[in-house]
Design an enzyme around this catalytic site. Structure first.
Site, PDB file in Angstrom:
ATOM      1  N   LYS A  44       0.850  -1.158  -0.129  1.00  0.00           N
ATOM      2  CA  LYS A  44       0.023  -0.051   0.056  1.00  0.00           C
ATOM      3  C   LYS A  44       0.952   1.270   0.065  1.00  0.00           C
ATOM      4  O   LYS A  44       0.509   2.295  -0.726  1.00  0.00           O
ATOM      5  CB  LYS A  44      -1.140   0.000   1.123  1.00  0.00           C
ATOM      6  CG  LYS A  44      -2.010   0.846   1.197  1.00  0.00           C
ATOM      7  CD  LYS A  44      -1.977   2.213   2.009  1.00  0.00           C
ATOM      8  CE  LYS A  44      -3.245   2.987   1.952  1.00  0.00           C
ATOM      9  NZ  LYS A  44      -3.147   4.306   2.567  1.00  0.00           N
ATOM     10  N   ASN A  48       1.229   3.780  -3.611  1.00  0.00           N
ATOM     11  CA  ASN A  48       1.011   5.259  -3.389  1.00  0.00           C
ATOM     12  C   ASN A  48       2.249   6.130  -3.462  1.00  0.00           C
ATOM     13  O   ASN A  48       2.220   7.337  -4.069  1.00  0.00           O
ATOM     14  CB  ASN A  48       0.194   5.718  -1.755  1.00  0.00           C
ATOM     15  CG  ASN A  48      -1.301   5.215  -2.356  1.00  0.00           C
ATOM     16  OD1 ASN A  48      -1.802   5.222  -3.266  1.00  0.00           O
ATOM     17  ND2 ASN A  48      -2.092   4.971  -1.117  1.00  0.00           N
ATOM     18  N   PHE A  89      -1.671   9.266 -14.119  1.00  0.00           N
ATOM     19  CA  PHE A  89      -0.926  10.262 -13.077  1.00  0.00           C
ATOM     20  C   PHE A  89       0.359  10.886 -13.872  1.00  0.00           C
ATOM     21  O   PHE A  89       1.198  11.222 -13.053  1.00  0.00           O
ATOM     22  CB  PHE A  89      -0.286   9.161 -11.849  1.00  0.00           C
ATOM     23  CG  PHE A  89      -1.366   8.769 -11.023  1.00  0.00           C
ATOM     24  CD1 PHE A  89      -1.801   9.432  -9.957  1.00  0.00           C
ATOM     25  CD2 PHE A  89      -2.113   7.687 -11.416  1.00  0.00           C
ATOM     26  CE1 PHE A  89      -3.046   9.088  -9.257  1.00  0.00           C
ATOM     27  CE2 PHE A  89      -3.169   7.034 -10.573  1.00  0.00           C
ATOM     28  CZ  PHE A  89      -3.522   8.022  -9.596  1.00  0.00           C
ATOM     29  N   LEU A  90       0.146  11.226 -15.002  1.00  0.00           N
ATOM     30  CA  LEU A  90       1.290  12.188 -15.696  1.00  0.00           C
ATOM     31  C   LEU A  90       0.553  13.131 -16.222  1.00  0.00           C
ATOM     32  O   LEU A  90       0.863  13.796 -17.354  1.00  0.00           O
ATOM     33  CB  LEU A  90       1.646  11.235 -16.992  1.00  0.00           C
ATOM     34  CG  LEU A  90       2.967  10.070 -16.442  1.00  0.00           C
ATOM     35  CD1 LEU A  90       3.550   9.488 -17.940  1.00  0.00           C
ATOM     36  CD2 LEU A  90       4.042  10.666 -15.965  1.00  0.00           C
ATOM     37  N   GLY A  93       0.281  19.539 -12.896  1.00  0.00           N
ATOM     38  CA  GLY A  93      -0.518  20.536 -12.161  1.00  0.00           C
ATOM     39  C   GLY A  93       0.017  21.051 -11.068  1.00  0.00           C
ATOM     40  O   GLY A  93       1.480  21.084 -10.704  1.00  0.00           O
ATOM     41  N   CYS A 100      -4.093   9.989   0.869  1.00  0.00           N
ATOM     42  CA  CYS A 100      -3.302   8.884   1.009  1.00  0.00           C
ATOM     43  C   CYS A 100      -1.770   9.436   0.548  1.00  0.00           C
ATOM     44  O   CYS A 100      -0.934   8.892   1.230  1.00  0.00           O
ATOM     45  CB  CYS A 100      -3.826   7.931  -0.053  1.00  0.00           C
ATOM     46  SG  CYS A 100      -5.281   7.027   0.449  1.00  0.00           S
ATOM     47  N   LYS A 103       0.339  11.058   3.427  1.00  0.00           N
ATOM     48  CA  LYS A 103       0.498  10.324   4.506  1.00  0.00           C
ATOM     49  C   LYS A 103       1.502   9.026   4.338  1.00  0.00           C
ATOM     50  O   LYS A 103       2.267   8.600   4.956  1.00  0.00           O
ATOM     51  CB  LYS A 103      -0.865   9.976   4.907  1.00  0.00           C
ATOM     52  CG  LYS A 103      -0.736   8.673   6.042  1.00  0.00           C
ATOM     53  CD  LYS A 103      -2.424   8.623   6.520  1.00  0.00           C
ATOM     54  CE  LYS A 103      -3.060   7.996   5.630  1.00  0.00           C
ATOM     55  NZ  LYS A 103      -2.747   6.527   4.949  1.00  0.00           N
TER      56      LYS A 103
END
Length: 273
Positions: A44, A48, A89-90, A93, A100, A103
């Site tokens: 996990k 992330n 996720f490319l 911005g 998540c 952290k």
């Protein structure tokens, strides 16, 4: 509809129980993966942290693109079409936020330090993401000048992503207080409603719709890519003819903005002004 279900346990008898529990999702194509309890936690964290790294990487490349007059969207498309990398996720911005990524990147580094392991890549991601706010604020100063006193700045969207009311680690939480301290007059609109985080901020007010938020703006900052922000007729709703638009999500076409004589700034794309 998850891609995979990761179950961590140190007791193997648990896995058959959990497989039955998740069988409706498994039958729809989700992979069922078992490991130790610590292994599941690390999967996990690592997942992330890797996604946060992709965001930070493309944001740093966007900084290079702005200086070298290359379009970051071409870079994202060219990289993302490589199946080993993938396109998600490319998108350049603001800094990443939410519950998540901040952290889990910090949690992964903290865990590694307990075992005297230096996760230098993840540390760099955390540092770069924290510095992203400063780069955005510097750009606002370049657009409006060093003196922001009485400048009317409107934010469209303040949550860290669309379709949520989640404010955790949103870029707006640092940008708006900074601009307020510099004397700017801030208004904001978000489809998820007014935010308690800004109620005590001086000269910061919530507006009930896009037009009320933007009509007298010197600068409009498009921060969150809610669907209703993707087709705004800015010329129609903004009374100030000299307003500027800072599009942090690259929702609009720079050439079209230029044709409409709107002073437009975006992320990682050549300046058309």
């Amino acid at each position: 509809y998850p891609d995979r279900i990761v179950v961590g346990s140190n007791e193997k008898k648990i896995f058959s129980i959990m497989r039955k529990l998740y069988s409706p999702l498994i039958s729809k194509g989700a992979k069922f993966f078992t490991t130790t309890r610590r292994g599941a936690e690390l999967i996990k964290y690592a997942s992330n942290a890797f996604l946060a790294t992709k965001i930070t990487f493309i944001n740093e490349l966007a900084n290079l693109c702005e200086k070298s007059e290359v379009n970051i969207e071409d870079i994202s498309l060219g990289m993302g079409s490589d199946s080993r990398i993938g396109s998600r996720f490319l998108r350049a911005g603001p800094a990443y936020g939410g519950s998540c990524f901040p952290k889990d990147t910090k949690g992964l580094v903290s865990t590694a330090e307990k075992y005297k392991i230096n996760l230098s890549v993840v540390k760099s991601v955390i540092k770069s993401n924290a510095n992203r706010i400063n780069l955005l604020i510097n750009k606002i100063h370049k657009i409006l000048g060093p003196n922001l006193k009485n400048k009317k700045i409107s934010f469209l969207g303040v949550t860290f992503k669309p379709n949520t009311d989640d404010m955790r680690d949103s870029s707006s939480l640092k940008m708006i207080p900074y601009l307020s301290k510099k004397g700017a007059l801030i208004s904001y609109y978000d489809p998820s409603g007014e935010k308690r985080e800004f109620k005590k901020i001086i000269n910061c007010s919530y507006k009930s719709d896009i037009e009320n938020c933007c009509n007298n703006a010197d600068l409009i900052i498009l921060l969150t890519e809610w669907d209703e922000f993707k087709s705004i007729d800015f010329k129609k709703i903004v009374k100030n003819k000299n307003f500027k638009l800072y599009d942090l999500r690259n929702l609009y076409n720079p050439e079209e903005m230029k044709r409409n004589k709107i002073k437009y700034f975006s992320v990682g794309r050549p300046d058309t002004n």
